[in-house]
Write a protein that holds these residues in place. Structure first.
Motif, PDB file in Angstrom:
ATOM      1  N   HIS A  70       6.283  -2.909 -11.679  1.00 39.81           N
ATOM      2  CA  HIS A  70       5.519  -3.917 -10.939  1.00 39.81           C
ATOM      3  C   HIS A  70       4.735  -4.713 -11.975  1.00 39.81           C
ATOM      4  CE1 HIS A  70       1.990  -5.127  -8.306  1.00 39.81           C
ATOM      5  NE2 HIS A  70       1.413  -5.003  -9.494  1.00 39.81           N
ATOM      6  N   HIS A  80      13.641  -3.012  -3.562  1.00 39.30           N
ATOM      7  CA  HIS A  80      12.181  -2.848  -3.560  1.00 39.30           C
ATOM      8  C   HIS A  80      11.665  -2.808  -2.131  1.00 39.30           C
ATOM      9  CE1 HIS A  80       8.286  -3.586  -5.956  1.00 39.30           C
ATOM     10  NE2 HIS A  80       7.939  -3.180  -4.729  1.00 39.30           N
ATOM     11  N   SER A  85       3.870   6.057  -7.539  1.00 39.73           N
ATOM     12  CA  SER A  85       3.891   5.121  -8.664  1.00 39.73           C
ATOM     13  C   SER A  85       2.924   5.605  -9.749  1.00 39.73           C
ATOM     14  CB  SER A  85       3.477   3.726  -8.206  1.00 39.73           C
ATOM     15  OG  SER A  85       4.336   3.247  -7.202  1.00 39.73           O
ATOM     16  N   LYS A 115       8.488   4.331 -11.219  1.00 41.74           N
ATOM     17  CA  LYS A 115       7.881   3.006 -11.012  1.00 41.74           C
ATOM     18  C   LYS A 115       6.493   3.009 -11.645  1.00 41.74           C
ATOM     19  CE  LYS A 115       5.583  -0.225  -8.260  1.00 41.74           C
ATOM     20  NZ  LYS A 115       5.586  -0.316  -6.830  1.00 41.74           N
ATOM     21  N   LEU A 175      10.007   2.066  -3.858  1.00 34.12           N
ATOM     22  CA  LEU A 175       9.212   2.100  -5.083  1.00 34.12           C
ATOM     23  C   LEU A 175       7.750   2.457  -4.823  1.00 34.12           C
ATOM     24  CD1 LEU A 175      10.652  -0.858  -7.200  1.00 34.12           C
ATOM     25  CD2 LEU A 175      11.096   1.597  -7.371  1.00 34.12           C
ATOM     26  N   ALA A 226      11.083   6.596  -5.626  1.00 36.06           N
ATOM     27  CA  ALA A 226      10.219   6.747  -6.790  1.00 36.06           C
ATOM     28  C   ALA A 226       9.138   7.802  -6.582  1.00 36.06           C
ATOM     29  CB  ALA A 226       9.553   5.415  -7.126  1.00 36.06           C
TER      30      ALA A 226
END
Length: 442
Positions: free
Chosen positions: A265, A97, A170, A224, A142, A167
């Motif tokens: 998350h 992460h 997000s 993500k 991410l 990712a």
């Protein structure tokens, strides 16, 4: 992207290759130089599978891969020998992460209005190199669209940095943690238009599927989602659930179509529960998890990536006037301080744990401090190291790294001393090899 068309270029290339082969002298193949071989003499080698140190070990590397691993110091004629006496060799670490496109601070909330994407991308190369030199040969980024280009530049050898699983943007809901219009006044927001799946903002299962497909179109490696509010977003709640279960299911099912894993998350309990039931692969942060959630994670095989480093960083900075906006400051003070304690209970409850720091919230290059915080919370040092090696490789779904064994990628690091007896030596990595190439040496 290559498009179908005339076969002439392909035929021309084939003809040139054939001509070159015909012109080559007989026996040229046999006279080709042998691949360069590097031999590492390690005082100790951390065995990530068994969670223990081997004694003196010889690791032979050729063509970017580990050729052999043997006890003692072996001689290999013609090889380049690296003397790592006094050092512990380890598989290159994996941070699950990070955000290589920036570092948080008082200026972060205006950077999107001031800085050009090109500047952000160039700056990220510094963060990438810093991360690699800290011993992290692979990372999972991410959230950060410029990171897709950074990944490719590293893979093609233009930039030095860790191998990146990216990712891209997000996926959030309207007003959620990754809604790019949060905090903007209505004039700017109206001018930009309402964000949708292309921008990673969804409000239905159909839009959720479209957002995953857009990430595929852009070249992401992993999905993500922001299943709850966040600490640093310009919003009052840091823990409220922000996806329905149906939306999470739509994301996960579509992600599976493209071979993607999904990281969530999540801080608040209800949002975490929905993410787990919806089928995500990992929970990031997990601040308000409890025994009920731990049991649910064990049942579903869900991984936990704690990011203690980020929690401690924001809790510390929340004490400084003006560091965070006032809407963010109470969340940072409250949530950040809890993550280490949650982590301690999670590993004792048997939850599967992978290593992650959320670097970019804190300083890139300080990633190894996470090991110290894990041990401080009660986890044995060997288990902490396993979270960044075999565990992290399993979270990524790869089997070519995370261990030191024949045939695997030659991603190897070393540090003076023994991290199993003194965890603080993880901050003193002075040998880094990635893909068989030495990046740093004592």
């Amino acid at each position: 992207m290559r498009h179908a068309g005339s076969p002439l270029p392909t035929l021309l290339a084939a003809a040139l290759l054939a001509a070159a082969a015909a012109a080559a002298p007989a026996g040229a193949q046999e006279d080709a130089p042998a691949p360069a071989v590097t031999v590492l003499h390690c005082e100790r080698m951390f065995d990530a599978v068994d969670g223990r140190n081997r004694g003196r070990t010889t690791i032979v590397v050729a063509e970017g891969r580990i050729r052999s691993v043997s006890d003692g110091y072996a001689d290999v004629p013609g090889a380049t020998v690296v003397d790592l006496s006094g050092h512990t060799c380890s598989p290159g670490w994996i941070d699950l992460h990070v955000h290589l496109d920036g570092e948080s601070g008082p200026q972060s909330y205006t950077e999107g209005f001031r800085l050009e994407p090109e500047f952000i991308a160039l700056r990220s190369t510094v963060y990438a190199r810093r991360t690699l030199l800290a011993g992290f040969t692979s990372v999972r980024d991410l959230g950060g669209q410029t990171t897709l280009a950074l990944r490719d530049a590293i893979d093609q050898g233009f930039v030095e940095g860790p191998r990146i699983t990216a990712a891209g943007k997000s996926i959030a809901t309207t007003g959620g943690h990754a809604d790019p219009t949060n905090g903007m006044n209505h004039l700017i927001a109206d001018a930009l238009g309402e964000p949708g799946p292309v921008e990673g903002v969804i409000d239905s299962p159909d839009e959720a599927r479209a957002a995953v497909r857009q990430r595929y179109k852009e070249g992401s490696d992993v999905i993500k989602i922001t299943a709850t509010g966040g600490v640093l977003s310009w919003a009052a709640s840091g823990d409220a659930p922000q996806f329905t279960v149906d939306e999470v299911v739509a994301i996960v099912q579509t992600a599976r179509d493209y071979g993607y894993r999904v990281a969530a998350h999540a801080h608040g309990k209800e949002g975490i529960r929905r993410a787990i039931v919806g089928g995500v692969d990992s929970i990031e942060h997990g601040t308000y998890m409890d025994a009920e959630i731990f049991a649910l994670m064990r049942k579903h095989g869900t991984w936990y990536v704690p990011t203690i480093s980020a929690g401690r960083f924001v809790a510390d900075k929340a004490k400084i006037d003006g560091y965070f906006p006032e809407i963010v400051r109470p969340k940072a003070a409250r949530i950040g301080a809890l993550i280490q304690e949650t982590f301690g209970r999670a590993w004792q409850a048997g939850v599967k744990i992978g290593f992650g720091t959320d670097s970019g919230v804190g300083r890139h290059g300080d990633n190894a401090a996470e090991f110290e915080y894990m041990v401080e919370a009660g986890m044995p040092a060997a288990m902490a190291l396993q979270t960044a090696t075999i565990n992290a490789a399993e979270v990524l779904g790869v089997d070519d790294r995370g261990r030191i064994a024949p045939g695997l990628l030659a991603d190897i690091i070393a540090m003076p001393g023994d991290p199993l007896t003194d965890i603080h030596v993880v901050r003193r990595v002075d040998f880094v090899m990635k893909d068989g190439r030495i990046v740093a040496a004592p």
